[in-house]
Motif scaffolding. Structure first.
Motif, PDB file in Angstrom:
ATOM      1  N   VAL A  17      -7.905   2.448   4.842  1.00  0.00           N
ATOM      2  CA  VAL A  17      -8.270   2.578   3.462  1.00  0.00           C
ATOM      3  C   VAL A  17      -7.635   3.839   2.917  1.00  0.00           C
ATOM      4  CG1 VAL A  17     -10.167   2.573   1.992  1.00  0.00           C
ATOM      5  CG2 VAL A  17     -10.078   0.618   3.801  1.00  0.00           C
ATOM      6  N   LEU A  18      -8.072   4.801   3.669  1.00  0.00           N
ATOM      7  CA  LEU A  18      -7.486   6.237   3.274  1.00  0.00           C
ATOM      8  C   LEU A  18      -6.098   6.311   3.077  1.00  0.00           C
ATOM      9  CD1 LEU A  18      -9.852   8.615   5.362  1.00  0.00           C
ATOM     10  CD2 LEU A  18     -10.048   7.932   2.905  1.00  0.00           C
ATOM     11  N   TYR A  40      -4.186   6.781  -0.612  1.00  0.00           N
ATOM     12  CA  TYR A  40      -3.471   7.761  -0.545  1.00  0.00           C
ATOM     13  C   TYR A  40      -1.917   7.374  -1.131  1.00  0.00           C
ATOM     14  CZ  TYR A  40      -0.096  11.763   0.537  1.00  0.00           C
ATOM     15  OH  TYR A  40       0.688  12.732   0.594  1.00  0.00           O
ATOM     16  N   TRP A  41      -1.354   6.239  -0.604  1.00  0.00           N
ATOM     17  CA  TRP A  41      -0.245   5.725  -1.010  1.00  0.00           C
ATOM     18  C   TRP A  41      -0.220   5.439  -2.564  1.00  0.00           C
ATOM     19  CZ3 TRP A  41       1.051   0.541  -2.389  1.00  0.00           C
ATOM     20  CH2 TRP A  41       2.409   0.202  -2.561  1.00  0.00           C
ATOM     21  N   ILE A  42      -1.359   4.923  -2.998  1.00  0.00           N
ATOM     22  CA  ILE A  42      -1.548   4.430  -4.315  1.00  0.00           C
ATOM     23  C   ILE A  42      -1.499   5.573  -5.426  1.00  0.00           C
ATOM     24  CG2 ILE A  42      -3.199   3.539  -6.206  1.00  0.00           C
ATOM     25  CD1 ILE A  42      -3.781   1.351  -3.789  1.00  0.00           C
ATOM     26  N   TYR A  43      -1.972   6.586  -4.854  1.00  0.00           N
ATOM     27  CA  TYR A  43      -1.965   7.936  -5.576  1.00  0.00           C
ATOM     28  C   TYR A  43      -0.701   8.445  -5.871  1.00  0.00           C
ATOM     29  CZ  TYR A  43      -2.709  12.889  -6.480  1.00  0.00           C
ATOM     30  OH  TYR A  43      -2.542  14.242  -6.773  1.00  0.00           O
ATOM     31  N   VAL A  80       2.010   6.870  -5.712  1.00  0.00           N
ATOM     32  CA  VAL A  80       2.958   6.043  -6.435  1.00  0.00           C
ATOM     33  C   VAL A  80       2.672   6.226  -7.881  1.00  0.00           C
ATOM     34  CG1 VAL A  80       3.286   3.653  -6.944  1.00  0.00           C
ATOM     35  CG2 VAL A  80       3.436   4.394  -4.578  1.00  0.00           C
ATOM     36  N   ALA A  81       1.174   6.462  -8.286  1.00  0.00           N
ATOM     37  CA  ALA A  81       0.821   6.400  -9.711  1.00  0.00           C
ATOM     38  C   ALA A  81       1.151   7.839 -10.115  1.00  0.00           C
ATOM     39  CB  ALA A  81      -0.762   6.320  -9.759  1.00  0.00           C
ATOM     40  N   THR A  82       1.314   8.923  -9.189  1.00  0.00           N
ATOM     41  CA  THR A  82       1.607  10.300  -9.907  1.00  0.00           C
ATOM     42  C   THR A  82       2.873  10.619  -9.577  1.00  0.00           C
ATOM     43  OG1 THR A  82       1.130  11.417  -7.751  1.00  0.00           O
ATOM     44  CG2 THR A  82      -0.795  10.986  -9.367  1.00  0.00           C
ATOM     45  N   GLU A  83       3.756   9.801  -9.152  1.00  0.00           N
ATOM     46  CA  GLU A  83       5.426   9.957  -8.658  1.00  0.00           C
ATOM     47  C   GLU A  83       5.982  10.180 -10.146  1.00  0.00           C
ATOM     48  OE1 GLU A  83       8.060   6.650  -7.687  1.00  0.00           O
ATOM     49  OE2 GLU A  83       7.754   7.652  -5.544  1.00  0.00           O
ATOM     50  N   LYS A  84       6.728  11.190 -10.265  1.00  0.00           N
ATOM     51  CA  LYS A  84       7.550  11.446 -11.418  1.00  0.00           C
ATOM     52  C   LYS A  84       8.826  10.362 -11.679  1.00  0.00           C
ATOM     53  CE  LYS A  84       6.732  15.993 -12.141  1.00  0.00           C
ATOM     54  NZ  LYS A  84       5.725  16.232 -13.358  1.00  0.00           N
ATOM     55  N   GLN A  85       8.708   9.750 -12.835  1.00  0.00           N
ATOM     56  CA  GLN A  85       9.564   8.650 -12.955  1.00  0.00           C
ATOM     57  C   GLN A  85      11.020   9.450 -13.629  1.00  0.00           C
ATOM     58  OE1 GLN A  85       9.243   5.342 -12.529  1.00  0.00           O
ATOM     59  NE2 GLN A  85       7.203   6.074 -11.605  1.00  0.00           N
TER      60      GLN A  85
END
Length: 51
Positions: A29-30, A34-37, A39-44
Motif C-alpha cells: 500500500v505504501l 508513493y508511486w501515485i505521488y 506520477v502525479a508530481t512528475e514534470k510533464q
C-alpha cells in the motif's frame, strides 16, 4: 495439568504468518501511494504545437 507448560504446538512460522501478511500488505500500500505521488508530481514535458 502436565500439558500446560508445553504451550502452543504450532510452529513459529504459523504463529508469525498473520503478522507477515499484514506487513506485506502495508508495504505494498505504501509503495502504491508513493508511486501515485511520483506520477502525479512528475514534470510533464512542454508540448509545442507545430503546424
Amino acid at each position: 495439568m502436565a500439558n500446560q507448560q508445553q504451550g502452543s504446538s504450532r510452529p513459529w512460522i504459523l504463529e508469525a504468518l498473520p503478522l507477515l501478511v499484514v506487513i506485506l500488505i502495508a508495504a505494498h500500500v505504501l509503495a502504491l501511494v508513493y508511486w501515485i505521488y511520483r506520477v502525479a508530481t512528475e514534470k510533464q514535458p512542454q508540448r509545442s504545437k507545430k503546424h
